[in-house]
Design a protein around this motif. Structure first.
Motif, PDB file in Angstrom:
ATOM      1  N   ALA A  27      48.615   4.212  63.329  1.00  0.00           N
ATOM      2  CA  ALA A  27      48.510   4.774  61.993  1.00  0.00           C
ATOM      3  C   ALA A  27      47.876   6.435  62.316  1.00  0.00           C
ATOM      4  N   THR A  28      47.874   7.596  62.036  1.00  0.00           N
ATOM      5  CA  THR A  28      47.673   8.500  62.116  1.00  0.00           C
ATOM      6  C   THR A  28      47.263   9.169  60.704  1.00  0.00           C
ATOM      7  N   MET A  29      46.457  10.451  61.267  1.00  0.00           N
ATOM      8  CA  MET A  29      46.901  11.838  60.092  1.00  0.00           C
ATOM      9  C   MET A  29      47.618  12.838  60.993  1.00  0.00           C
ATOM     10  N   ALA A  30      47.847  13.354  59.731  1.00  0.00           N
ATOM     11  CA  ALA A  30      47.926  15.163  61.019  1.00  0.00           C
ATOM     12  C   ALA A  30      48.189  15.705  59.911  1.00  0.00           C
ATOM     13  N   VAL A  31      47.299  17.095  60.556  1.00  0.00           N
ATOM     14  CA  VAL A  31      46.818  18.483  60.392  1.00  0.00           C
ATOM     15  C   VAL A  31      48.649  19.251  60.130  1.00  0.00           C
ATOM     16  N   ILE A  32      48.500  20.093  59.642  1.00  0.00           N
ATOM     17  CA  ILE A  32      50.343  21.281  59.587  1.00  0.00           C
ATOM     18  C   ILE A  32      49.227  22.551  59.271  1.00  0.00           C
ATOM     19  N   THR A  33      49.315  23.763  59.833  1.00  0.00           N
ATOM     20  CA  THR A  33      48.366  25.103  59.531  1.00  0.00           C
ATOM     21  C   THR A  33      49.872  25.693  59.311  1.00  0.00           C
ATOM     22  N   LEU A  60      57.661  39.906  56.674  1.00  0.00           N
ATOM     23  CA  LEU A  60      57.222  39.779  57.610  1.00  0.00           C
ATOM     24  C   LEU A  60      56.397  40.343  58.148  1.00  0.00           C
ATOM     25  N   GLN A  61      54.703  39.945  58.562  1.00  0.00           N
ATOM     26  CA  GLN A  61      54.840  40.920  59.418  1.00  0.00           C
ATOM     27  C   GLN A  61      54.850  39.346  60.872  1.00  0.00           C
ATOM     28  N   SER A  62      53.421  38.342  60.522  1.00  0.00           N
ATOM     29  CA  SER A  62      52.890  37.310  61.369  1.00  0.00           C
ATOM     30  C   SER A  62      53.555  35.816  60.898  1.00  0.00           C
ATOM     31  N   ALA A  63      53.748  34.520  61.619  1.00  0.00           N
ATOM     32  CA  ALA A  63      53.086  33.852  60.883  1.00  0.00           C
ATOM     33  C   ALA A  63      53.358  33.156  62.202  1.00  0.00           C
ATOM     34  N   GLU A  64      52.928  31.395  62.303  1.00  0.00           N
ATOM     35  CA  GLU A  64      51.638  31.063  63.033  1.00  0.00           C
ATOM     36  C   GLU A  64      52.551  29.374  62.416  1.00  0.00           C
ATOM     37  N   ILE A  65      53.050  28.603  63.472  1.00  0.00           N
ATOM     38  CA  ILE A  65      52.755  27.228  62.502  1.00  0.00           C
ATOM     39  C   ILE A  65      52.083  26.418  63.430  1.00  0.00           C
ATOM     40  N   LEU A  66      50.989  25.696  63.309  1.00  0.00           N
ATOM     41  CA  LEU A  66      49.755  24.591  63.951  1.00  0.00           C
ATOM     42  C   LEU A  66      49.941  23.443  64.211  1.00  0.00           C
ATOM     43  N   TRP A  67      49.809  22.413  64.357  1.00  0.00           N
ATOM     44  CA  TRP A  67      50.272  21.187  64.126  1.00  0.00           C
ATOM     45  C   TRP A  67      48.412  19.698  65.121  1.00  0.00           C
ATOM     46  N   THR A  68      48.422  19.307  64.086  1.00  0.00           N
ATOM     47  CA  THR A  68      47.818  17.922  65.883  1.00  0.00           C
ATOM     48  C   THR A  68      47.790  17.109  64.399  1.00  0.00           C
ATOM     49  N   PRO A  69      47.752  15.526  65.153  1.00  0.00           N
ATOM     50  CA  PRO A  69      48.069  16.058  66.331  1.00  0.00           C
ATOM     51  C   PRO A  69      49.335  16.412  67.598  1.00  0.00           C
ATOM     52  N   GLU A  70      49.464  16.750  68.063  1.00  0.00           N
ATOM     53  CA  GLU A  70      51.207  16.867  68.793  1.00  0.00           C
ATOM     54  C   GLU A  70      51.687  15.774  69.780  1.00  0.00           C
TER      55      GLU A  70
END
Length: 139
Positions: A64-70, A108-118
């Motif tokens: 079981a883990t947590m995830a962070v999506i930015t 929409l000028q820029s967008a990024e989706i980051l997540w961890t863990p991958e």
């Protein structure tokens, strides 16, 4: 899954100068990426990460883990005001507002989706999240 979102945070800034906005966006993206121990890059099934070829991947060990999506979004205009998110409905409102605003013309000028863990073998504990993302608030 909506019911599995446990914490959120929003922040927005308005700029009159598009160059300053772009620099701030890029700086924020670098800061957010700096929270990762490593970053793999996979696009279209091709792994562009810095890992060595021929390295054996670790055995999959489900935990079981947590995830962070930015979500980092740069939107032209000054109408996108995100609420302080205190509930699931506040989160839905913020995401709907972003979705509506990015569809207007070419704003929409820029967008990024980051997540961890991958990776499937990585886990993220609440201690890790609190250390790297102290701005998150429970909902």
């Amino acid at each position: 899954r909506k019911n599995q979102i446990v914490a959120t945070s929003t922040r927005s800034k308005h700029f009159r100068d598009s160059n300053k906005a772009s620099r701030d966006f890029n700086s924020l993206a670098v800061t957010e990426r700096g929270k990762f121990e490593r970053e793999s890059r996979k696009f279209g099934g091709v792994d562009y990460s810095q890992s060595q070829r021929g390295e054996k991947s670790e055995e999959y060990n489900p935990k079981a883990t947590m995830a962070v999506i930015t979500l980092l979004v740069a939107i032209e205009g000054d109408s996108t005001e995100l609420p302080v998110i205190r509930s699931q409905s506040d989160l839905e409102e913020a995401l709907a507002k972003i979705a509506a605003d990015v569809k207007v013309d070419d704003c929409l000028q820029s967008a990024e989706i980051l997540w961890t863990p991958e990776e499937r073998t990585e886990t993220l504990s609440m201690k890790d999240i609190v250390g790297d993302y102290p701005e998150l608030r429970s909902i």
